[in-house]
Design a protein around this motif. Structure first.
Motif, PDB file in Angstrom:
ATOM      1  N   ILE A  17       0.836  -1.206   0.000  1.00  0.00           N
ATOM      2  CA  ILE A  17       0.000   0.000   0.000  1.00  0.00           C
ATOM      3  C   ILE A  17       0.873   1.260   0.000  1.00  0.00           C
ATOM      4  O   ILE A  17       0.619   2.225  -0.744  1.00  0.00           O
ATOM      5  N   ILE A  18       1.944   1.252   0.823  1.00  0.00           N
ATOM      6  CA  ILE A  18       2.841   2.413   0.887  1.00  0.00           C
ATOM      7  C   ILE A  18       3.496   2.664  -0.466  1.00  0.00           C
ATOM      8  O   ILE A  18       3.555   3.802  -0.951  1.00  0.00           O
ATOM      9  N   LEU A  19       3.989   1.611  -1.105  1.00  0.00           N
ATOM     10  CA  LEU A  19       4.655   1.764  -2.404  1.00  0.00           C
ATOM     11  C   LEU A  19       3.664   2.096  -3.511  1.00  0.00           C
ATOM     12  O   LEU A  19       4.023   2.761  -4.495  1.00  0.00           O
ATOM     13  N   LEU A  20       2.417   1.626  -3.371  1.00  0.00           N
ATOM     14  CA  LEU A  20       1.394   2.040  -4.335  1.00  0.00           C
ATOM     15  C   LEU A  20       1.174   3.543  -4.268  1.00  0.00           C
ATOM     16  O   LEU A  20       1.068   4.226  -5.295  1.00  0.00           O
TER      17      LEU A  20
ATOM     18  N   ASN B  21       1.752   5.802  -7.510  1.00  0.00           N
ATOM     19  CA  ASN B  21       0.666   6.547  -8.154  1.00  0.00           C
ATOM     20  C   ASN B  21      -0.486   6.698  -7.171  1.00  0.00           C
ATOM     21  O   ASN B  21      -1.293   5.776  -6.992  1.00  0.00           O
ATOM     22  N   PRO B  22      -0.612   7.866  -6.529  1.00  0.00           N
ATOM     23  CA  PRO B  22      -1.669   8.055  -5.507  1.00  0.00           C
ATOM     24  C   PRO B  22      -3.075   7.878  -6.065  1.00  0.00           C
ATOM     25  O   PRO B  22      -3.954   7.358  -5.384  1.00  0.00           O
TER      26      PRO B  22
ATOM     27  N   LEU C 186       3.426   1.865 -14.516  1.00  0.00           N
ATOM     28  CA  LEU C 186       2.210   1.055 -14.517  1.00  0.00           C
ATOM     29  C   LEU C 186       2.539  -0.412 -14.170  1.00  0.00           C
ATOM     30  O   LEU C 186       1.813  -1.051 -13.406  1.00  0.00           O
ATOM     31  N   ALA C 187       3.666  -0.919 -14.720  1.00  0.00           N
ATOM     32  CA  ALA C 187       4.070  -2.299 -14.426  1.00  0.00           C
ATOM     33  C   ALA C 187       4.371  -2.463 -12.934  1.00  0.00           C
ATOM     34  O   ALA C 187       3.970  -3.465 -12.311  1.00  0.00           O
TER      35      ALA C 187
ATOM     36  N   TYR D 230       2.699  -4.258  -7.476  1.00  0.00           N
ATOM     37  CA  TYR D 230       2.330  -4.022  -6.075  1.00  0.00           C
ATOM     38  C   TYR D 230       0.847  -4.308  -5.827  1.00  0.00           C
ATOM     39  O   TYR D 230       0.465  -4.802  -4.758  1.00  0.00           O
ATOM     40  N   ALA D 231       0.022  -3.976  -6.810  1.00  0.00           N
ATOM     41  CA  ALA D 231      -1.400  -4.249  -6.656  1.00  0.00           C
ATOM     42  C   ALA D 231      -1.655  -5.750  -6.557  1.00  0.00           C
ATOM     43  O   ALA D 231      -2.460  -6.204  -5.729  1.00  0.00           O
TER      44      ALA D 231
END
Length: 582
Positions: free
Chosen positions: A142-145, A149-150, A269-270, A275-276
């Motif tokens: 979540i932190i790296l997301l 890209n917020p 995006l990759a 991370y997603a």
């Protein structure tokens, strides 16, 4: 469970460090993926690609090392805590008063100590590790997301509450069903143990088909509960997958349009997709592991019930020591006792009885007269309801039960042997005895002759409950065990009932020798075995009817005279007539 983890805090800290390290390395791979796409696939970017691959392989090596440390430490903790828990529960159970086992089946207790602790071992050694690792991946992802890209992260975060709620709701149901499932397994486990232990009776009464049907019913009941638990877990997993990957699909649609519009790079995006997916998979794993944790919670509750069971027979805070020169005098002072299951009917009613040191007394009476109950009270398996029992002038409730029992030996009506050798079964009464002392005790019990003829002599395995030996042989080994202990107080509960005439004669001689200068209480239904004791106490429905020797009771007790007449025939009747005429 924290109390069981505390002694191994350094192992726990090591495992947590390894978990954090491996989670950090895994998350950093997303940044490596972004660099590879943005810097490694452009024109003349061969050098950048080479460097990226080298960094990636280095991270893989770190991940493998951290995974090894994590798996080893967490598995070690699981096995260690499980072993400690088994030992702690067994140590607690083995000290509980015998009355506890009247309402709790031994098979069910065994299931808790084995099956439930095995489940906990699996959860602690695997599921907890997976849960912690995926929680770290979820938080880090979540932190790296947010860092990557917020805007796209907001889409993922909206789905988080939708995922958490099913986990909590379904988890509660899984916990209840897991507890019920473990209870069902314990029930049919106890049934199996009981039927196999008494296999000769089962087969003698052709009860196999009925037992098969009973067992099948219990197994199906356990299966139904387990199936309900599985359905809850399946629904939970499917709902979580649908919600998480639905959010990811929407995020990909938005992110794809941003790449086309040039608002973000393909590498970003990759990395975001990486991370997603990491967050999605971690949520999926947590949802499954949460069910395992709820199963472990149910198993822990069952174990804690045993850990916190009240022991009604305990040593007083300041126990009174026995005198150094123990005599073995026994006195019942207005003793009354009610079994907890039958509080309205006294098993012993206002009984006063004195047994001098070194003397012998027989307790006779019909079934239910209270004979065996008195033996249980002497051993302090139960505490008297009213009155008191004095051992060498000291109330036994003021003594440590272990100290009291050190000076008592019992030969029960149904001899109890353990799955061990003949030698160890006799030595059970005195663990520090030498082989020579064991053999001497066996000779005194007239057991040495048949033991020597066994395949391995004293090292012969007796089987479960002594199944490889005859009833008379088991009884003589039990008597040898009492001989070896050399007690001050000897309790004989129909000690010769399982013997043939010749064996009974031999053992009776051994018992008479053993009873010399030793306080002895003999329970007997056959009056022929007690005519030579110092005193006979006649009991009826928990009350003391009369005391005296054989000849005295023939004259003074009509109840005793009737029993004697039934067992000895006309000889006893003639004796009664002569006594009455005189």
């Amino acid at each position: 469970m924290l109390g069981f983890l505390k002694p191994y805090r350094w192992h726990v800290l090591g495992a947590l460090f390894a978990l954090t390290f491996t989670a950090g390395v895994t998350l950093s791979m997303g940044q490596g993926l972004r660099m590879m796409i943005d810097q490694g696939f452009g024109e003349g970017a061969g050098t950048g690609l080479d460097q990226t691959i080298i960094i990636f392989m280095f991270m893989v090596m770190l991940l493998s090392i951290g995974t090894f440390a994590r798996f080893y430490l967490v598995s070690w903790i699981g096995e260690r805590v499980s072993a400690d828990l088994r030992r702690e529960v067994y140590s607690k159970v083995i000290e509980l008063h015998p009355g506890f086992f009247e309402t709790n089946l031994s098979g069910e207790i065994q299931s808790r100590i084995t099956t439930d602790t095995t489940l906990l071992q699996t959860v602690i050694g695997s599921s907890v590790s997976m849960a912690l690792r995926n929680v770290l991946l979820f938080i880090g992802g979540i932190i790296l997301l947010l860092f990557t890209n917020p805007k796209l992260t907001a889409i993922v975060l909206i789905s988080v509450p939708l995922v958490i709620m099913p986990i909590i709701i379904f988890g509660r149901h899984v916990r209840k069903l897991s507890r019920s499932s473990q209870d069902k397994v314990a029930v049919f486990g106890g049934f199996v143990g009981e039927s196999l232990k008494n296999i000769k009776i089962v087969q003698a009464f052709n009860h196999q088909q009925r037992d098969r049907e009973t067992f099948s019913t219990q197994v199906e009941a356990a299966f139904d509960v387990a199936l309900r638990r599985i359905k809850h877990r399946a629904w939970l997993t499917s709902i979580v997958i649908a919600l998480v990957f639905g959010a990811i699909a929407y995020m990909l649609w938005v992110g794809g349009h941003d790449v086309i519009a040039g608002r973000i790079t393909a590498g970003e995006l990759a990395a975001f997709i990486f991370y997603a997916l990491m967050v999605a998979m971690s949520v999926g794993v947590i949802s499954e592991v949460y069910s395992d944790l709820q199963r472990a919670a149910g198993a822990t509750e069952r174990l804690l019930e045993l850990m916190h069971a009240d022991n009604l027979i305990q040593a007083p805070a300041e126990s009174q020591p026995l005198p150094e020169n123990i005599q073995g005098e026994l006195h019942f002072d207005e003793v009354s006792f009610f079994y907890p299951s039958r509080p309205e009917t006294p098993a012993v009613d206002k009984l006063t009885l004195h047994l001098a040191a070194g003397s012998s007394m027989a307790l006779v009476g019909s079934s239910g007269a209270g004979k065996s109950t008195l033996v249980d009270l002497i051993l302090r398996f139960y505490d008297v309801t009213e009155g008191k029992i004095l051992f060498d002038g000291i109330d036994i409730c003021q003594l440590d039960p272990k100290q009291l029992r050190e000076h008592i030996a019992i030969v029960p009506q149904q001899p109890v042997l353990f799955s061990n050798s003949v030698l160890e079964n006799i030595r059970y009464g005195r663990p520090d005895a030498t082989d020579e002392q064991v053999k001497a005790a066996a000779e005194a019990a007239y057991a040495d002759e048949f033991i020597q003829k066994l395949p391995q002599g004293y090292d012969s395995f007796v089987g479960e409950s002594g199944v490889r030996l005859s009833g008379g042989q088991r009884q003589r080994i039990a008597i040898a065990r009492a001989v070896l202990k050399d007690p001050k107080l000897l309790l004989l509960d129909e000690a010769t009932s399982a013997l043939d005439a010749e064996s009974e004669y031999k053992v009776q001689q051994a018992l008479e020798h053993l009873m010399q200068d030793r306080t002895s209480i003999v329970i007997a239904h056959r009056l022929a075995t007690v005519v030579n004791v110092d005193t006979i106490a006649v009991l009826d429905h928990g009350r003391l009817v009369d005391t005296g020797n054989h000849q005295q009771l023939l004259a003074s007790s009509s109840l005793y005279a009737r029993w004697a007449s039934l067992q000895f025939g006309d000889a006893a009747s003639d004796a009664v007539t002569i006594e009455e005429a005189s």
